[in-house]
Design a protein around this motif. Structure first.
Motif, PDB file in Angstrom:
ATOM      1  N   ASP A  11       0.829  -1.204   0.000  1.00 50.60           N
ATOM      2  CA  ASP A  11       0.000   0.000   0.000  1.00 50.60           C
ATOM      3  C   ASP A  11       0.868   1.260   0.000  1.00 50.60           C
ATOM      4  O   ASP A  11       0.484   2.288   0.553  1.00 50.60           O
ATOM      5  CB  ASP A  11      -0.971   0.008   1.183  1.00 50.60           C
ATOM      6  N   ASN A  12       2.057   1.129  -0.620  1.00 51.42           N
ATOM      7  CA  ASN A  12       2.958   2.264  -0.862  1.00 51.42           C
ATOM      8  C   ASN A  12       3.520   2.868   0.422  1.00 51.42           C
ATOM      9  O   ASN A  12       3.850   4.055   0.450  1.00 51.42           O
ATOM     10  CB  ASN A  12       2.241   3.371  -1.657  1.00 51.42           C
ATOM     11  N   SER A  13       3.650   2.056   1.470  1.00 50.19           N
ATOM     12  CA  SER A  13       4.004   2.596   2.772  1.00 50.19           C
ATOM     13  C   SER A  13       5.164   1.852   3.416  1.00 50.19           C
ATOM     14  O   SER A  13       5.509   0.736   3.027  1.00 50.19           O
ATOM     15  CB  SER A  13       2.793   2.544   3.722  1.00 50.19           C
ATOM     16  N   VAL A  14       5.725   2.520   4.430  1.00 48.23           N
ATOM     17  CA  VAL A  14       6.734   1.932   5.305  1.00 48.23           C
ATOM     18  C   VAL A  14       6.126   1.860   6.702  1.00 48.23           C
ATOM     19  O   VAL A  14       5.566   2.848   7.194  1.00 48.23           O
ATOM     20  CB  VAL A  14       8.017   2.783   5.329  1.00 48.23           C
ATOM     21  N   TYR A  15       6.234   0.689   7.333  1.00 47.33           N
ATOM     22  CA  TYR A  15       5.687   0.485   8.674  1.00 47.33           C
ATOM     23  C   TYR A  15       6.821   0.171   9.645  1.00 47.33           C
ATOM     24  O   TYR A  15       7.776  -0.525   9.290  1.00 47.33           O
ATOM     25  CB  TYR A  15       4.703  -0.683   8.688  1.00 47.33           C
ATOM     26  N   VAL A  16       6.684   0.664  10.872  1.00 40.85           N
ATOM     27  CA  VAL A  16       7.592   0.306  11.952  1.00 40.85           C
ATOM     28  C   VAL A  16       6.755  -0.295  13.069  1.00 40.85           C
ATOM     29  O   VAL A  16       5.828   0.354  13.577  1.00 40.85           O
ATOM     30  CB  VAL A  16       8.388   1.526  12.462  1.00 40.85           C
ATOM     31  N   TYR A  17       7.095  -1.529  13.444  1.00 41.96           N
ATOM     32  CA  TYR A  17       6.312  -2.278  14.445  1.00 41.96           C
ATOM     33  C   TYR A  17       7.129  -2.451  15.715  1.00 41.96           C
ATOM     34  O   TYR A  17       8.306  -2.852  15.672  1.00 41.96           O
ATOM     35  CB  TYR A  17       5.939  -3.647  13.872  1.00 41.96           C
TER      36      TYR A  17
ATOM     37  N   ASP B  23       4.054   4.005  -5.211  1.00 40.61           N
ATOM     38  CA  ASP B  23       3.854   2.632  -5.678  1.00 40.61           C
ATOM     39  C   ASP B  23       4.366   1.690  -4.595  1.00 40.61           C
ATOM     40  O   ASP B  23       4.804   2.132  -3.522  1.00 40.61           O
ATOM     41  CB  ASP B  23       4.606   2.404  -6.999  1.00 40.61           C
ATOM     42  N   ASP B  24       4.332   0.391  -4.866  1.00 43.41           N
ATOM     43  CA  ASP B  24       4.749  -0.605  -3.895  1.00 43.41           C
ATOM     44  C   ASP B  24       6.133  -0.306  -3.330  1.00 43.41           C
ATOM     45  O   ASP B  24       7.037   0.103  -4.061  1.00 43.41           O
ATOM     46  CB  ASP B  24       4.806  -1.996  -4.537  1.00 43.41           C
ATOM     47  N   VAL B  25       6.300  -0.540  -2.033  1.00 39.80           N
ATOM     48  CA  VAL B  25       7.609  -0.445  -1.400  1.00 39.80           C
ATOM     49  C   VAL B  25       8.171  -1.861  -1.340  1.00 39.80           C
ATOM     50  O   VAL B  25       7.762  -2.681  -0.521  1.00 39.80           O
ATOM     51  CB  VAL B  25       7.516   0.174   0.004  1.00 39.80           C
ATOM     52  N   ASN B  26       9.105  -2.158  -2.228  1.00 39.43           N
ATOM     53  CA  ASN B  26       9.636  -3.514  -2.369  1.00 39.43           C
ATOM     54  C   ASN B  26      10.758  -3.833  -1.395  1.00 39.43           C
ATOM     55  O   ASN B  26      11.067  -5.011  -1.193  1.00 39.43           O
ATOM     56  CB  ASN B  26      10.145  -3.735  -3.798  1.00 39.43           C
ATOM     57  N   ALA B  27      11.401  -2.825  -0.831  1.00 39.39           N
ATOM     58  CA  ALA B  27      12.575  -3.084  -0.002  1.00 39.39           C
ATOM     59  C   ALA B  27      12.729  -1.992   1.046  1.00 39.39           C
ATOM     60  O   ALA B  27      12.508  -0.809   0.771  1.00 39.39           O
ATOM     61  CB  ALA B  27      13.836  -3.151  -0.863  1.00 39.39           C
ATOM     62  N   VAL B  28      13.103  -2.415   2.248  1.00 38.36           N
ATOM     63  CA  VAL B  28      13.382  -1.485   3.340  1.00 38.36           C
ATOM     64  C   VAL B  28      14.592  -1.983   4.114  1.00 38.36           C
ATOM     65  O   VAL B  28      14.921  -3.176   4.080  1.00 38.36           O
ATOM     66  CB  VAL B  28      12.185  -1.358   4.313  1.00 38.36           C
ATOM     67  N   CYS B  29      15.252  -1.076   4.822  1.00 40.05           N
ATOM     68  CA  CYS B  29      16.337  -1.460   5.723  1.00 40.05           C
ATOM     69  C   CYS B  29      16.660  -0.294   6.634  1.00 40.05           C
ATOM     70  O   CYS B  29      16.261   0.843   6.375  1.00 40.05           O
ATOM     71  CB  CYS B  29      17.588  -1.909   4.962  1.00 40.05           C
ATOM     72  N   PHE B  30      17.356  -0.580   7.736  1.00 37.25           N
ATOM     73  CA  PHE B  30      17.841   0.455   8.632  1.00 37.25           C
ATOM     74  C   PHE B  30      19.189   0.950   8.138  1.00 37.25           C
ATOM     75  O   PHE B  30      19.962   0.203   7.546  1.00 37.25           O
ATOM     76  CB  PHE B  30      17.964  -0.085  10.053  1.00 37.25           C
TER      77      PHE B  30
ATOM     78  N   HIS C 284      17.594   5.541 -10.713  1.00 39.56           N
ATOM     79  CA  HIS C 284      16.973   4.393 -11.371  1.00 39.56           C
ATOM     80  C   HIS C 284      15.843   4.882 -12.276  1.00 39.56           C
ATOM     81  O   HIS C 284      15.085   5.782 -11.908  1.00 39.56           O
ATOM     82  CB  HIS C 284      16.404   3.419 -10.336  1.00 39.56           C
ATOM     83  N   THR C 285      15.741   4.288 -13.451  1.00 42.21           N
ATOM     84  CA  THR C 285      14.678   4.657 -14.373  1.00 42.21           C
ATOM     85  C   THR C 285      13.523   3.673 -14.348  1.00 42.21           C
ATOM     86  O   THR C 285      12.528   3.881 -15.041  1.00 42.21           O
ATOM     87  CB  THR C 285      15.227   4.762 -15.804  1.00 42.21           C
ATOM     88  N   GLU C 286      13.665   2.615 -13.575  1.00 40.85           N
ATOM     89  CA  GLU C 286      12.568   1.667 -13.358  1.00 40.85           C
ATOM     90  C   GLU C 286      12.520   1.352 -11.861  1.00 40.85           C
ATOM     91  O   GLU C 286      13.356   1.816 -11.086  1.00 40.85           O
ATOM     92  CB  GLU C 286      12.761   0.387 -14.185  1.00 40.85           C
ATOM     93  N   GLY C 287      11.542   0.557 -11.455  1.00 38.65           N
ATOM     94  CA  GLY C 287      11.331   0.286 -10.045  1.00 38.65           C
ATOM     95  C   GLY C 287      12.498  -0.419  -9.377  1.00 38.65           C
ATOM     96  O   GLY C 287      13.280  -1.125 -10.015  1.00 38.65           O
ATOM     97  N   LEU C 288      12.619  -0.225  -8.061  1.00 35.56           N
ATOM     98  CA  LEU C 288      13.670  -0.861  -7.271  1.00 35.56           C
ATOM     99  C   LEU C 288      13.188  -2.216  -6.762  1.00 35.56           C
ATOM    100  O   LEU C 288      12.002  -2.381  -6.421  1.00 35.56           O
ATOM    101  CB  LEU C 288      14.065   0.011  -6.085  1.00 35.56           C
TER     102      LEU C 288
END
Length: 671
Positions: A369-375, A391-398, A436-440
Motif C-alpha cells: 500500500d505504498n508505505s513503510v511500517y515500523v512495528y 507505488d509498492d515499497v519492495n525493499a526497506v532497511c535500517f 533508477h529509471t525503473e522500479g527498485l
C-alpha cells in the motif's frame, strides 16, 4: 472459498492467483486483483511426487504444440522503415525470420506459433490493438562473456524507434572514477602494496609465505591478510546442492555466521546450523500458517533467538529459533496501528520486505500500500506508518545497526527515500536518491549510516552516498514519472537500446551485467570479515551471481546454473511447450538466482534460487573458494545432492534423458 486455509491448501494450477478474492470477515485475506503482486507468476501444484515432509505434488502439463503439426502461416515480408535500417543489413546472416528478403514468402514453424501465442505474444497483440503479421528481425542478446551475443526469435514485440542519446552509449563509464577513488580510500577494502620484484610469482602463494614468515611490520602483515581474503571469491562448483520441491525466494546467514535460513514457496522457512560453514546441519523449520502465494521475506533478530517472516498479508510471523520450541509462531498484525482513523485507512496489504532493528525491538516493513511500517514488538503494535511512495515499497532497511533512526525504502516509483524518525513531525522524508529509471527490487545498507546499495528493474545496481542525496524540496520539483517506461520486468526482456540515463542521477557507481527480471532479485554488500568489504554482488535471472569491484568492473561470477544443471530427475510428465521472453523452452532446466548471502567469516556464498525444470522447484547451493579446483579430497564431497533436511536422496541421482536443446541453452552456458 473458506475464510481460512491450512498451509497445505496451496492453489492448484487451474487457479489464477490474481483472481483470489478475500472474505471480508477474514482479516488475513486481501484483494489480489490489483497489479502489485510482483512475484505472482507461478502457482504451485498439489498432489504427485512427494517432498521431504511427505507432501505430494501432481504436475500435469499440456503440450501446446501437439495440435499444430503441419500448420504453416505464409506472410509477406515488408520493408522496415526504421531509422536504424543500415544496422540490420546483415540480418540474413544471423538467421531467423528477419533475414528474409523483402517481398519473399516465409513460413513460421509450429514452435514459433507457440511462442507468438505465449503470454508475452498475447500481451503485444492486445497492446497493439490487433494482429499484424510481418517479418521480424532477430534481436541480438548480448552477454558479458560474448560481445557478439546470440540471435534467436524475439517474442517480446515489434521493434520501437530508438530514441537519440540513449542505449549502451549512454551507460556510465567503466571503470568508474568515483568507484576507483572509493577503493583507494580503504573504505571498501585494502589495496595491495607493491613489494615483489618477481612479476610472475603467484601472488597468493607469496602472501601466504610472507604471513607464515612474519616478514614486514605489523601493519603490513594485516594488510596482507586483508588482501588475501579479497582474492578468495567462491567458485561456481557447488559443494552442496539442497533441493526443494518449491521455489526458493531468499536465504541469509546470521551476522555471526552460525545460522542460515531459507524461505520457500511452500510457506516454510528452514533453518540450518552453519557454525561449520563447510558442513551444515539441519536445525528446524517453521511454517507461515496463513500464507498467500509465498513467503516474501525473513529477518533474524540480532541475538539469533527469533525469526520474523512475511507473506502477502499484513501479518508477520515471529518464531523462536530454539529447536526444542515447537509452539506456533506469534502473529504480529501490522494493520494494528496506534491512533489511526479507521475511516481513512484500509487493513488489507501485502508485505514485501522486513528487517529487524539493530536492538531487536522493532521491525520495519515495506508494503503493497505504498508505505513503510515500523512495528514495536514489545507493544505489539505498529507505531509508525509512512505513506511516502507512489507505488509498492519492495525493499526497506535500517541505515545502521547502532540506532533505528535512519530508514531506507525502495519503491516501484523508481525512488530510494531516506527517513529520519527524529524529525518526522510532518511526515517528510529527509532526502531522495534519484537515478533508477525503473522500479527498485532491493535495498541493502553497508551498516555505517552512509552508503546504501539498490537493485533496479532497469538492470542496474547502484551505490549511493547519504551526503549526496537530493533534498525533498528539489525532489518535489522533479516529475519522477517523466523518466520511466514502467518496464514490465515479469513478462518482457529488457531492451538496452531503449535505455535513457536519468538526468538527475545522484548515484556514485552503477553496476551492470546481471538481469533483474521476473522477480525481486536482491543485491548486497560483501561482508567485512571474509572480503574486507571489497565487493558488491547480486543474483541474476540468467542463473549467475555477479560480483563487482567498487569501480564497477566485474571481479567474478558464480554460475549456479552450470553447477546445478540436471541435478535432479526430469519429470516425464512435463510436456508443456511454453516459452519465456528469451524463447527458452519452459520444460528445460532453468535457474534464476533470486538471493545470495556471503558468509561473514569464510569464503562461502549460499545462493537461493528458482531452479529446476522450468524453474518449478528451488535450490540452495553452497559455493566455496577452492582455487579453481573441481575436486576436493575433503569431506563432504563436492557436488553432493541432498533434500531440504540435508539427507542423501538417491532419487536425485537418477539418470534421465536429456531434453531437447534450445539455442538459449547454449547462449546461457557459453563461457
Amino acid at each position: 472459498m473458506s475464510a481460512s486455509r491450512s498451509p497445505q491448501d496451496i492453489p492448484s494450477e487451474e487457479d489464477d492467483p490474481r483472481t483470489i478474492v478475500y472474505d471480508p470477515t477474514d482479516p488475513f485475506w486481501r484483494d489480489t486483483d490489483d497489479d502489485d503482486d510482483d512475484d505472482m507468476d507461478y502457482v504451485p501444484a498439489t498432489g504427485g511426487s512427494e517432498d521431504e515432509e511427505g507432501d505430494s505434488a501432481d504436475l500435469s502439463f499440456h503440450d501446446a504444440a501437439e495440435n499444430l503439426s503441419g500448420v504453416e502461416i505464409e506472410v509477406e515480408v515488408t520493408e522496415d522503415d526504421d531509422e536504424d535500417e543500415s544496422e540490420d543489413s546483415d540480418d540474413s546472416e544471423e538467421g531467423g525470420v528477419g533475414g528474409a528478403n523483402p517481398g519473399r514468402p516465409i513460413y513460421i514453424s509450429s514452435e514459433q506459433i507457440v511462442q507468438l501465442l505465449g503470454n508475452t505474444g498475447l500481451r503485444q497483440l492486445l497492446a497493439t490493438g490487433g494482429l499484424r503479421l510481418g517479418a521480424r528481425r532477430p534481436v541480438r542478446i548480448q552477454d558479458d562473456d560474448d560481445e557478439e551475443g546470440g540471435t534467436g526469435y524475439d517474442p517480446v514485440g515489434p521493434r520501437t524507434r530508438r530514441r537519440r542519446g540513449g542505449g549502451r552509449a549512454a551507460f556510465q563509464k567503466v571503470p568508474s572514477d568515483e568507484g576507483r577513488e572509493l577503493m583507494n580510500t580503504g573504505i571498501f577494502g585494502s589495496n595491495d602494496r607493491p613489494r615483489d620484484s618477481i612479476k610472475r610469482r603467484k601472488r597468493l602463494a607469496y602472501d601466504v609465505m610472507s604471513r607464515e614468515l612474519g616478514t614486514g611490520s605489523v601493519g603490513r602483515q594485516k594488510n596482507v591478510n586483508k588482501v588475501m581474503r579479497q582474492g578468495m571469491i567462491p567458485g561456481s562448483m557447488a559443494d552442496t546442492i539442497i533441493h526443494y520441491n518449491s521455489r526458493c525466494y531468499s536465504g541469509q546467514f546470521s551476522d555471526d555466521g552460525n545460522f542460515f535460513f531459507s524461505c520457500a514457496q511452500d510457506f516454510k522457512v528452514r533453518m540450518y546450523d552453519t557454525s561449520n560453514p563447510y558442513d551444515w546441519k539441519f536445525y528446524k523449520s517453521v511454517v507461515y500458517p496463513y500464507g498467500q502465494w509465498t513467503i516474501t521475506d525473513a529477518s533474524l533478530s540480532p541475538d539469533n533467538r527469533f525469526l520474523a517472516y512475511s507473506s502477502i498479508r499484513s501479518t508477520v510471523c515471529l518464531a523462536s529459533t530454539d529447536p526444542n520450541d515447537t509452539s506456533e509462531p506469534n502473529l504480529l498484525d501490522f494493520a494494528n496501528i496506534s491512533n489511526h482513523n479507521p475511516r481513512t485507512y484500509h487493513t488489507y496489504f501485502g508485505i514485501w520486505s522486513i528487517r529487524f532493528s539493530g536492538d531487536g525491538r522493532e521491525i520495519v516493513a515495506g508494503t503493497g500500500d505504498n508505505s513503510v511500517y515500523v512495528y514495536d514488538i514489545e507493544r505489539q503494535q505498529t507505531i509508525l506508518r509512512i505513506p511516502g511512495h507512489e507505488d509498492d515499497v519492495n525493499a526497506v532497511c535500517f541505515g545502521d545497526t547502532q540506532s533505528p533512526h535512519i530508514l531506507y525504502s525502495g519503491s516501484d516509483d523508481t525512488t530510494l527515500k531516506v527517513w529520519d524518525r527524529r524529525s518526522m513531525g510532518d511526515g517528510r522524508e529527509a532526502g531522495v536518491f534519484l537515478g533508477h529509471t525503473e522500479g527498485l527490487t532491493y535495498v541493502d545498507s553497508k551498516g555505517d549510516g552512509r552508503y546504501v546499495l539498490s537493485n533496479g528493474k532497469d538492470q542496474t545496481a547502484k551505490l549511493w552516498d547519504l551526503r549526496k542525496m537530493h533534498s525533498k524540496e528539489k525532489a518535489d520539483r522533479i516529475d519522477i514519472n517523466a523518466y520511466t517506461t514502467r518496464f514490465e520486468y515479469r513478462t518482457n526482456a529488457y531492451d538496452e537500446s531503449e535505455y535513457q540515463p536519468h538526468p538527475h542521477d545522484c548515484s556514485l557507481v552503477t553496476f551492470r551485467g546481471h538481469k533483474v527480471l521476473r522477480t525481486l532479485i536482491r543485491c548486497h554488500f560483501s561482508p567485512p570479515g571474509s572480503t574486507d568489504s571489497r565487493y558488491v554482488y547480486s543474483g541474476s535471472y540468467d542463473g549467475k551471481i555477479y560480483v563487482w569491484n567498487l569501480d564497477a568492473t566485474l571481479a567474478g561470477k558464480i554460475d549456479v546454473l552450470k553447477a546445478t544443471k540436471n541435478s535432479r530427475p526430469r519429470d516425464p510428465n512435463m510436456l508443456d511447450e511454453t516459452y519465456d521472453f528469451y524463447g527458452r523452452n519452459s520444460s528445460s532446466w532453468m535457474t534464476c538466482v533470486r538471493d545470495a548471502s556471503w558468509h561473514p567469516n569464510a569464503p562461502v556464498v549460499a545462493a537461493t534460487s528458482w531452479n529446476g525444470w522450468g524453474t518449478s522447484q528451488g535450490t540452495c547451493t553452497v559455493h566455496t573458494w577452492n582455487d579453481g579446483l573441481e575436486e576436493d579430497e575433503g569431506e563432504p564431497k563436492i557436488g553432493r545432492r541432498v533434500n531440504a533436511l540435508l539427507q542423501h536422496d538417491e532419487r536425485l541421482y537418477t539418470a534421465t534423458a536429456p531434453p531437447r536443446r534450445h539455442w538459449y541453452d547454449d547462449y546461457m552456458n557459453d563461457e
